[in-house]
Design a protein around this motif. Structure first.
Motif: not given
Length: 163
Positions: A9-13, A18-24
């Motif tokens: 699962a990949v997301t960015t720091q 900014i607590k817009d947590y989404r991952d792919y």
């Protein structure tokens, strides 16, 4: 351990900050090298100029090759090298590399697998059961059931450091 089934699962720091947590979720078998993987990650987050990738979850990847902030730079080389081993040999190989001081994250994995094959070849086999022994037969399971493999000693004596 079958790295061909690895998922991450990949997301960015920035998204985490900014607590817009989404991952792919990405299947690592879809990529041939690290640059192709990082290119696919940058396509997932086009709004960020210099993203810091984070990996909050993963499957079928040993912890020595990944953490939340880091994916081993030669992960794809390791995956390709381990394809030369049988599935049951992989665990023996990992234990062998740790025991003899190899670091699979930094050393050349193709060289390590070649060295492992030179030393042990196809000696990792399942023990065969003797079906023709009766109840009253004497079975000796001591030292004579093993053999002395002299091949490793040849490599220890005549290795690259031989003067």
């Amino acid at each position: 351990m079958d790295l061909n089934n690895a998922e991450i699962a990949v997301t960015t720091q920035h998204l985490m900050d900014i607590k817009d947590y989404r991952d792919y979720w990405l299947h690592l078998s879809d990529y041939s090298d690290m640059s192709e993987f990082l290119c696919a990650c940058s396509d997932l987050f086009p709004g960020e100029k210099e993203p810091e990738y984070r990996y909050p979850r993963w499957e079928n990847i040993p912890d020595t090759l990944i953490s939340r902030e880091w994916l081993c730079p030669n992960f794809f080389e390791i995956r390709d090298a381990l394809e030369r081993l049988e599935e049951e040999e992989t665990e023996f190989f990992i234990n062998w590399s740790r025991h003899y001081g190899y670091d699979i994250t930094t050393d050349d994995p193709h060289m390590m697998v070649s060295h492992y094959h030179d030393l042990y070849g196809d000696t990792v086999t399942e023990a065969e059961e003797d079906a023709d022994t009766g109840e009253d037969a004497l079975i000796y399971t001591g030292v004579s059931s093993c053999y002395c493999d002299t091949l490793p000693f040849r490599y220890e004596i005549f290795d690259d450091n031989y003067d």
